[in-house]
Design a protein around this motif. Sequence first.
Motif, mmCIF file in Angstrom:
data_model
loop_
_atom_site.group_PDB
_atom_site.id
_atom_site.type_symbol
_atom_site.label_atom_id
_atom_site.label_comp_id
_atom_site.label_asym_id
_atom_site.label_seq_id
_atom_site.Cartn_x
_atom_site.Cartn_y
_atom_site.Cartn_z
ATOM 1 N N UNK A 307 29.312 -18.664 16.034
ATOM 2 C CA UNK A 307 30.670 -18.950 15.586
ATOM 3 C C UNK A 307 30.824 -18.469 14.140
ATOM 4 N N UNK A 308 32.048 -18.333 13.666
ATOM 5 C CA UNK A 308 32.237 -17.905 12.271
ATOM 6 C C UNK A 308 32.217 -19.060 11.261
ATOM 7 N N UNK A 309 31.818 -20.247 11.717
ATOM 8 C CA UNK A 309 31.884 -21.433 10.861
ATOM 9 C C UNK A 309 30.504 -21.769 10.299
ATOM 10 N N UNK A 310 30.157 -21.139 9.202
ATOM 11 C CA UNK A 310 28.855 -21.397 8.596
ATOM 12 C C UNK A 310 28.699 -22.815 8.084
ATOM 13 N N UNK A 311 29.810 -23.438 7.686
ATOM 14 C CA UNK A 311 29.733 -24.801 7.164
ATOM 15 C C UNK A 311 29.286 -25.801 8.216
ATOM 16 N N UNK A 312 29.364 -25.415 9.498
ATOM 17 C CA UNK A 312 28.946 -26.326 10.558
ATOM 18 C C UNK A 312 27.458 -26.670 10.460
ATOM 19 N N UNK A 313 26.663 -25.724 9.921
ATOM 20 C CA UNK A 313 25.230 -25.999 9.800
ATOM 21 C C UNK A 313 24.977 -27.188 8.883
ATOM 22 N N UNK A 314 25.691 -27.208 7.759
ATOM 23 C CA UNK A 314 25.539 -28.335 6.837
ATOM 24 C C UNK A 314 26.027 -29.624 7.488
ATOM 25 N N UNK A 315 27.109 -29.522 8.262
ATOM 26 C CA UNK A 315 27.630 -30.706 8.933
ATOM 27 C C UNK A 315 26.640 -31.232 9.965
ATOM 28 N N UNK A 316 26.002 -30.316 10.701
ATOM 29 C CA UNK A 316 25.010 -30.723 11.693
ATOM 30 C C UNK A 316 23.827 -31.406 11.017
ATOM 31 N N UNK A 317 23.400 -30.866 9.888
ATOM 32 C CA UNK A 317 22.282 -31.486 9.166
ATOM 33 C C UNK A 317 22.642 -32.905 8.749
ATOM 34 N N UNK A 318 23.884 -33.095 8.292
ATOM 35 C CA UNK A 318 24.340 -34.432 7.941
ATOM 36 C C UNK A 318 24.351 -35.338 9.166
ATOM 37 N N UNK A 319 24.833 -34.810 10.284
ATOM 38 C CA UNK A 319 24.867 -35.591 11.514
ATOM 39 C C UNK A 319 23.485 -35.996 11.984
ATOM 40 N N UNK A 320 22.528 -35.075 11.853
ATOM 41 C CA UNK A 320 21.158 -35.381 12.266
ATOM 42 C C UNK A 320 20.559 -36.467 11.387
ATOM 43 N N UNK A 321 20.755 -36.357 10.078
ATOM 44 C CA UNK A 321 20.212 -37.365 9.155
ATOM 45 C C UNK A 321 20.817 -38.737 9.435
ATOM 46 N N UNK A 322 22.133 -38.776 9.667
ATOM 47 C CA UNK A 322 22.777 -40.038 10.011
ATOM 48 C C UNK A 322 22.286 -40.555 11.359
ATOM 49 N N UNK A 323 22.086 -39.631 12.289
ATOM 50 C CA UNK A 323 21.564 -40.022 13.597
ATOM 51 C C UNK A 323 20.198 -40.658 13.480
ATOM 52 N N UNK A 324 19.346 -40.075 12.637
ATOM 53 C CA UNK A 324 18.012 -40.645 12.423
ATOM 54 C C UNK A 324 18.102 -42.057 11.865
ATOM 55 N N UNK A 325 18.982 -42.263 10.882
ATOM 56 C CA UNK A 325 19.083 -43.570 10.237
ATOM 57 C C UNK A 325 19.418 -44.667 11.240
ATOM 58 N N UNK A 326 20.402 -44.424 12.084
ATOM 59 C CA UNK A 326 20.812 -45.463 13.029
ATOM 60 C C UNK A 326 19.758 -45.678 14.109
ATOM 61 N N UNK A 327 19.082 -44.610 14.527
ATOM 62 C CA UNK A 327 18.029 -44.764 15.535
ATOM 63 C C UNK A 327 16.868 -45.592 14.970
ATOM 64 N N UNK A 328 16.454 -45.293 13.743
ATOM 65 C CA UNK A 328 15.377 -46.066 13.118
ATOM 66 C C UNK A 328 15.778 -47.531 13.010
ATOM 67 N N UNK A 329 17.020 -47.778 12.586
ATOM 68 C CA UNK A 329 17.492 -49.152 12.437
ATOM 69 C C UNK A 329 17.421 -49.902 13.762
ATOM 70 N N UNK A 330 17.915 -49.300 14.834
ATOM 71 C CA UNK A 330 17.949 -49.992 16.126
ATOM 72 C C UNK A 330 16.545 -50.189 16.674
ATOM 73 N N UNK A 331 15.650 -49.214 16.484
ATOM 74 C CA UNK A 331 14.282 -49.367 16.986
ATOM 75 C C UNK A 331 13.519 -50.451 16.227
ATOM 76 N N UNK A 332 13.678 -50.486 14.904
ATOM 77 C CA UNK A 332 13.033 -51.541 14.127
ATOM 78 C C UNK A 332 13.611 -52.907 14.485
ATOM 79 N N UNK A 333 14.902 -52.955 14.755
ATOM 80 C CA UNK A 333 15.539 -54.192 15.174
ATOM 81 C C UNK A 333 14.996 -54.642 16.531
ATOM 82 N N UNK A 334 14.922 -53.712 17.487
ATOM 83 C CA UNK A 334 14.467 -54.050 18.830
ATOM 84 C C UNK A 334 13.034 -54.535 18.865
ATOM 85 N N UNK A 335 12.138 -53.836 18.156
ATOM 86 C CA UNK A 335 10.731 -54.227 18.201
ATOM 87 C C UNK A 335 10.522 -55.611 17.597
#
Length: 485
Positions: A307-335
Amino acid sequence: MLRRLPVAPPADSAGLKRVLGLGSLIALGVGGTIGAGLFSLTGIAAGSNAGPAVVISFALAAVACAFAGLCYGELAGMIPAAGSAYVYAYAALGELAGWVIGWDLVLEYTVGASAVSVSWARYMRSLLDGWGIHLAPRLMASPFEVVGMADGQPVHGIANLPAVFIIVAISVLLMRGIAGSARMNMLVVIIKLTVIAAVIGFGLPYIKMANYTPFIPPNTGTFGEYGLSGILRAAGTVFFAYLGFDAISTVAQETRNPGRDMPIGLMASLAICTAVYIAFSFVLTGLVNYHAMAGDAAPVATAIDQTPFGWLKAAVKLGIICGFLSVILVMLLGQSRVFFAMARDGLLPPLFGRTHAGWGTPVGCHLFFMVVTGGLAAFLPIEQLAHMTSIGTLLAFVIVCVGVIVLRRREPDRPRVFRVPGGAVIPLAGIASCLVMMVSLDGLTWLRLVGWLAIGMVVYGTYGMRHSRLATTRGKDMPAMRHTP
């Protein structure tokens, strides 16, 4: 005589605070489910196993989750207690089955949180490098990882300190109270869903229909490499991406109206995640030919290049980092909640069954897993063990589905706030679908599961069996004693 927990709602919240509503439950389910698996496993499963038919693999995995999710909903309404599948198995199938699934869930959440924290650290390193901030490589890798060469000799890492940092930070947040943790998770979920929607929306116009041909690539002659077996293997692989929605049931004792909200929260979060996964995998395989995804460490970045949207890469990186945070939180909560429930039943030391007087959280559990999970993340290349979490969750789902059938036969007149429709059809379908995906996983994953359960049997035989409250009360009023702080 088989030891079983009484099938009864808790007399109180066992020191935990009932502060969660339906919205918080759905956010916990989505937050714990949509994470790095969406961005990484989609490309792996498409390139190595299913091709464009990875869309079907996500749907198959979701069907298995839905069968299990309905069964979770019925049991959560009957037994709205902390502990999830551990409590359900204990009540339906007895103490040994409860111990096995509780021990299994502890490994699932611990290894999963460690693996995700290591991945979070890698993305943060990439983000910091882009800002011109460079940390010492040896302090961002385990001793088993090579970070460079010096005088012709490999230089190994010392410890992955960023991974430890995020484990400690989220553990402290969870210790301070479930309400604040839920608010933080809600914000993170909104951010990452926005990013994913941007990738799907901006990517759709640039899909090449030729990339969908053949939609189901012919099998190569090896099980799991394309064809029907490839779709099944991919379903087992991407099942890791669905981990987290079941963690909703671990906070039943912190939910204001668990009988109503638990089933709705489970199924609503699963429906949202399934829609996101199918749409995302459809766009990804349409932007990039599945052959090009094999061995690609960053398939989403490759897709965005179409795609011609280079800024999407930075957005995806932000999404991945946020995704990691919530997954870690829920897993630590569950265990922590599973460990808490096991300790309240006497199967683990009483230290883990106490709650903080002011915060209303099991601080002992959080501190213990902060050290264990942080240690794994610091000193081990934990990614290989992440495959263990898929088979562990599948086993939990099987036990929950069996529990529904058993309790319907043993206690048919017990009130059920929610009842799975269709008699035994859906529980049996859940058992069958989960077993099929378990069989499709590799032998090493099975060996890890058997090894961990063997360790668990030693712990149970030397401590849990003798200290179990069901063994020591000998017929006393177990529900009142078990749920009174």
